[in-house]
Design a protein around this motif. Structure first.
Motif, PDB file in Angstrom:
ATOM      1  N   VAL A   1       1.122  -1.156  -0.090  1.00  0.00           N
ATOM      2  CA  VAL A   1       0.214  -0.012   0.099  1.00  0.00           C
ATOM      3  C   VAL A   1       0.878   1.243   0.035  1.00  0.00           C
ATOM      4  O   VAL A   1       1.823   1.652  -0.724  1.00  0.00           O
ATOM      5  CB  VAL A   1      -0.934   0.058   0.830  1.00  0.00           C
ATOM      6  CG1 VAL A   1      -2.000  -0.594   0.618  1.00  0.00           C
ATOM      7  CG2 VAL A   1      -0.585  -0.082   2.551  1.00  0.00           C
ATOM      8  N   ASP A   2       0.831   1.718   1.243  1.00  0.00           N
ATOM      9  CA  ASP A   2       2.167   2.864   1.280  1.00  0.00           C
ATOM     10  C   ASP A   2       2.626   2.715   2.416  1.00  0.00           C
ATOM     11  O   ASP A   2       3.518   4.437   3.056  1.00  0.00           O
ATOM     12  CB  ASP A   2       0.956   4.599   1.796  1.00  0.00           C
ATOM     13  CG  ASP A   2       2.340   5.250   1.105  1.00  0.00           C
ATOM     14  OD1 ASP A   2       2.366   5.925  -0.132  1.00  0.00           O
ATOM     15  OD2 ASP A   2       1.235   6.930   1.829  1.00  0.00           O
TER      16      ASP A   2
ATOM     17  N   THR B   1      -5.832  -0.081  -3.831  1.00  0.00           N
ATOM     18  CA  THR B   1      -6.186  -0.599  -2.307  1.00  0.00           C
ATOM     19  C   THR B   1      -5.528   0.379  -1.071  1.00  0.00           C
ATOM     20  O   THR B   1      -4.913   0.330  -1.301  1.00  0.00           O
ATOM     21  CB  THR B   1      -7.014  -1.967  -1.890  1.00  0.00           C
ATOM     22  OG1 THR B   1      -6.894  -2.519  -3.197  1.00  0.00           O
ATOM     23  CG2 THR B   1      -7.670  -1.809  -0.857  1.00  0.00           C
ATOM     24  N   GLY B   2      -6.920   1.216  -0.944  1.00  0.00           N
ATOM     25  CA  GLY B   2      -6.221   2.436   0.463  1.00  0.00           C
ATOM     26  C   GLY B   2      -7.416   2.956   1.402  1.00  0.00           C
ATOM     27  O   GLY B   2      -8.704   2.552   0.926  1.00  0.00           O
ATOM     28  N   PRO B   3      -6.668   4.180   1.946  1.00  0.00           N
ATOM     29  CA  PRO B   3      -7.341   4.700   2.775  1.00  0.00           C
ATOM     30  C   PRO B   3      -8.695   5.631   1.600  1.00  0.00           C
ATOM     31  O   PRO B   3      -8.829   5.486   0.907  1.00  0.00           O
ATOM     32  CB  PRO B   3      -6.871   6.343   3.050  1.00  0.00           C
ATOM     33  CG  PRO B   3      -5.210   5.423   3.398  1.00  0.00           C
ATOM     34  CD  PRO B   3      -5.743   4.632   2.271  1.00  0.00           C
ATOM     35  N   ALA B   4     -10.217   5.316   2.622  1.00  0.00           N
ATOM     36  CA  ALA B   4     -11.306   5.344   1.424  1.00  0.00           C
ATOM     37  C   ALA B   4     -11.529   6.292   0.725  1.00  0.00           C
ATOM     38  O   ALA B   4     -12.008   7.622  -0.206  1.00  0.00           O
ATOM     39  CB  ALA B   4     -12.767   5.677   2.654  1.00  0.00           C
ATOM     40  N   THR B   5     -10.717   7.871   1.471  1.00  0.00           N
ATOM     41  CA  THR B   5     -10.506   9.449   1.260  1.00  0.00           C
ATOM     42  C   THR B   5      -9.549   8.906  -0.513  1.00  0.00           C
ATOM     43  O   THR B   5      -9.737  10.378  -1.007  1.00  0.00           O
ATOM     44  CB  THR B   5     -10.086  10.449   1.962  1.00  0.00           C
ATOM     45  OG1 THR B   5      -8.500  10.063   2.706  1.00  0.00           O
ATOM     46  CG2 THR B   5     -11.461  10.621   2.473  1.00  0.00           C
TER      47      THR B   5
ATOM     48  N   ARG C   1      -5.334   7.921  -5.641  1.00  0.00           N
ATOM     49  CA  ARG C   1      -4.563   6.491  -6.600  1.00  0.00           C
ATOM     50  C   ARG C   1      -5.001   6.288  -7.959  1.00  0.00           C
ATOM     51  O   ARG C   1      -3.747   6.024  -8.377  1.00  0.00           O
ATOM     52  CB  ARG C   1      -3.921   5.802  -5.202  1.00  0.00           C
ATOM     53  CG  ARG C   1      -3.991   6.089  -4.006  1.00  0.00           C
ATOM     54  CD  ARG C   1      -3.101   5.027  -2.830  1.00  0.00           C
ATOM     55  NE  ARG C   1      -3.411   5.951  -1.960  1.00  0.00           N
ATOM     56  CZ  ARG C   1      -2.359   4.938  -0.474  1.00  0.00           C
ATOM     57  NH1 ARG C   1      -2.081   3.766  -0.874  1.00  0.00           N
ATOM     58  NH2 ARG C   1      -1.768   5.569   0.274  1.00  0.00           N
TER      59      ARG C   1
ATOM     60  N   LEU D   1     -12.871  -5.293   0.737  1.00  0.00           N
ATOM     61  CA  LEU D   1     -12.129  -4.185   1.735  1.00  0.00           C
ATOM     62  C   LEU D   1     -12.753  -2.653   1.283  1.00  0.00           C
ATOM     63  O   LEU D   1     -12.517  -1.913   1.971  1.00  0.00           O
ATOM     64  CB  LEU D   1      -9.957  -4.139   1.952  1.00  0.00           C
ATOM     65  CG  LEU D   1      -9.929  -5.414   2.888  1.00  0.00           C
ATOM     66  CD1 LEU D   1      -8.135  -5.895   1.725  1.00  0.00           C
ATOM     67  CD2 LEU D   1     -10.530  -5.302   3.963  1.00  0.00           C
ATOM     68  N   ALA D   2     -12.738  -2.221  -0.195  1.00  0.00           N
ATOM     69  CA  ALA D   2     -11.771  -0.964  -0.246  1.00  0.00           C
ATOM     70  C   ALA D   2     -13.891  -0.706  -0.774  1.00  0.00           C
ATOM     71  O   ALA D   2     -13.777   0.695  -1.225  1.00  0.00           O
ATOM     72  CB  ALA D   2     -11.438  -0.501  -1.358  1.00  0.00           C
TER      73      ALA D   2
ATOM     74  N   PHE E   1      -9.563   6.869  -5.037  1.00  0.00           N
ATOM     75  CA  PHE E   1      -9.285   7.006  -6.665  1.00  0.00           C
ATOM     76  C   PHE E   1      -9.060   8.427  -6.830  1.00  0.00           C
ATOM     77  O   PHE E   1      -7.619   8.298  -7.914  1.00  0.00           O
ATOM     78  CB  PHE E   1     -11.019   8.156  -6.797  1.00  0.00           C
ATOM     79  CG  PHE E   1     -12.541   7.280  -6.256  1.00  0.00           C
ATOM     80  CD1 PHE E   1     -12.988   6.996  -7.399  1.00  0.00           C
ATOM     81  CD2 PHE E   1     -13.063   7.260  -5.303  1.00  0.00           C
ATOM     82  CE1 PHE E   1     -13.652   5.733  -7.752  1.00  0.00           C
ATOM     83  CE2 PHE E   1     -13.918   6.309  -6.061  1.00  0.00           C
ATOM     84  CZ  PHE E   1     -14.152   5.644  -6.826  1.00  0.00           C
TER      85      PHE E   1
END
Lengths: 375, 375
Positions: free
Chosen positions: A170-171, A206-210, A215, A233-234, A213
């Motif tokens: 992810v990050d 896939t990552g933080p909801a905010t 990314r 998950l997302a 998009f």
């Protein structure tokens, strides 16, 4: 009346009377969720309430019954998550009920544009006209962006068609999303320049909801050739939204992490064919990763073949999605997979190649040759 | 070494040797996902790879084993979905493994701010200092925004503390989100003006991935007193992101639709206590709706009591989340629920009141009196 679609459920029940009662409960639970005698007459009862259209004993030697229940396009309200709510929302919490099939409607067809690329688009983008397409995965978490970019380069040099992030990338500070994106796009581009190939790097967004998009768009702008999302998950609307956007226009890979409980028992959740086939096409997914038979997960050959059917059968005119069996694929298993799948799937090989890290390019070449032969 | 957190799994296995092999597979699968002999020495092996910290036979008369595996904060990378990946991503696709518990770490505590309100905050906002808080639901889909606003008004006039959307209410043409929001905020406000009460309208913001945060903020701006999200549909990071935002500052209700497969079998997925208790607190949820025992769903009394424990036990200093058992609650069941839960839960009553639509306010008053008595 608006157009209606219908969902077919397998229902465990001792006899037809019990099955009917359970089916009528589902029709209520999935739509109005109030006692039957409180359903307002007229529009709500006629249109919104689910209609039991068919109830019959299950075939294929299975116990139980099959119930087909129709629902109104009006209930979907142009919202994909609400479509999933209707298909299986609260009833997912019950046992002895399983989602098996869906028939489409105008509302669904308008809402879900389906895979933008699918199998034909992937063949065009990769240039693999015949024989299986191949995908590998860079990993593990903990390597630097530079190390991962080097793996991507070596895979591309070896002729892998797609190189995706491991779903756990992810990050992390060892390999921030932005740095990895650049290193992998550069690495794959360098290899393509050498080979004249068209390998694409698929970035896990896939990552933080905010940020998801952002990314996705950053991946596109910086030259990734696809994105990967883990819908369980997302959320189940991310891929549909991206696939529906003509500006985005990149292949989307769906990863099964966290999704296991949705299909691993035979009397709950979804059938394999529905979850990894039909549903992914509604979600606009181009490539669906699923656990291969005989690997680290418990899927059977028959379940995997049903996934391929669901991914590629005629279904509302949607393009076939590319099934990508993974999870413990090795060189030794190639003949068995060829027998089971022919060229209908994408071969996803990660760990078995990573193991030969020092000779990754050669190992990739050997794999491509073994899978695709002279095709 | 970075701080580590650990996850406790129940593992079905015939003997300790098999259990150990499976536990070591989990440690590998959940982190590096490559063969053990390919794990790079040094940082990846020492830090990123899961460590098996404890393995012992399961207690409480259960078969199988309990394995505690620790993971590095570095692997989380400040990403909640990656935390879930580590906890159960790919291993969710296996059977005879279940997530039972988690110990926290600095990385988790930094990432997850937890419920902003929880039980103490809900008591303060509702003014219910003692006795159970009550919540009702407006429905069914198919009613107009005006009709739903009227239901919200009548519930509020009857003294319900929270009035939430049914989880199926999204943006249908019969009741668009914006219209329903206005009608319900107005309806509840009108009732509050009459009673001097503090009833709050909880808007369902579950919807298109590109709109969910917009709906959350619109709900806040227009005067909703809370929002509802279905995490299994909308993704598991939405509530965490909202809860972490000090500007948002509204209670968040979590709905279990589509989540069923995650906990309905005893040998797969999550324990009830983990899924509806601990996980929801990490997600920043203030009120967690779950299926009550003896209602339309199959949860047992013991499972429901374990949910309440998970929601309210000491857990990293996080506020207790308010458990809201629903799904078939009736007047007749109040004594049984009082015996089971005391005042530790929020009573969620929808259909049984909607049934008395013509006398909704009086029915609500009777319910409040029956549940709260003279408290």
């Amino acid at each position: 009346m608006m157009a209606r679609f219908s969902v077919t459920y397998w229902i465990g029940a001792a006899d037809e009377q019990e099955a009917r009662a359970r089916a009528l409960d589902i029709a209520l639970e999935q739509t109005v969720e109030i006692p039957r005698d409180a359903v307002p007459a007229g529009y709500v009862e006629d249109e919104i309430l689910g209609h039991l259209e068919r109830l019959e004993p299950a075939l294929d030697g299975r116990s139980g019954f099959v119930a087909e229940i129709s629902y109104s396009d009006d209930d979907i309200g142009g919202d994909f998550l609400q479509l999933l709510n209707i298909i299986f929302g609260n009833s997912s919490i019950k046992t002895n009920i399983r989602v098996e099939d869906i028939s489409l409607s105008e509302g669904i067809l308008n809402l879900c544009s389906g895979p933008r690329f699918g199998m034909p688009g992937l063949r065009e983008r990769t240039g693999v006209a015949k024989g299986p397409i191949l995908m590998s995965a860079i990993k593990p978490v903990g390597l630097s962006a530079q190390e991962l970019g080097r793996l991507a380069h070596d895979f591309a040099l070896g002729g892998m068609d797609l190189v995706k992030d491991d779903h756990g990338l992810v990050d992390q500070r060892t390999s921030p999303f932005v740095d990895r994106l650049k290193a992998c796009v550069d690495g794959v581009g360098e290899a393509n320049a050498k080979t004249g190939g068209r390998t694409a790097y698929v970035a896990n967004i896939t990552g933080p909801a905010t940020q998801i998009f952002d990314r996705a768009w950053m991946a596109k702008e910086k030259g990734a050739g696809g994105v990967m999302v883990a819908p369980a998950l997302a959320g189940y609307d991310v891929t549909r939204a991206l696939a529906a956007d003509p500006e985005f226009n990149l292949p989307i890979v769906s990863h099964p992490t966290f999704a296991g409980p949705n299909m691993i028992t035979p009397t709950t959740g979804f059938s394999h064919r529905f979850y990894f086939g039909l549903l992914q096409r509604l979600m606009g997914v181009d490539v669906v990763v699923y656990p291969n038979f005989g690997g680290r997960f418990g899927f059977t050959l028959a379940e995997c073949q049903s996934i391929v059917r669901g991914a590629q059968m005629e279904f509302g005119g949607y393009k076939p999605v590319v099934p990508a069996p993974g999870g413990g694929m090795t060189f030794e298993r190639i003949p068995e997979m060829q027998a089971a799948y022919g060229e209908r799937v994408m071969y996803l090989v990660g760990g078995a190649l990573i193991r030969e890290k020092a000779n990754l390019t050669n190992a990739s070449k050997r794999l491509v040759a073994a899978v695709r032969g002279n095709a």
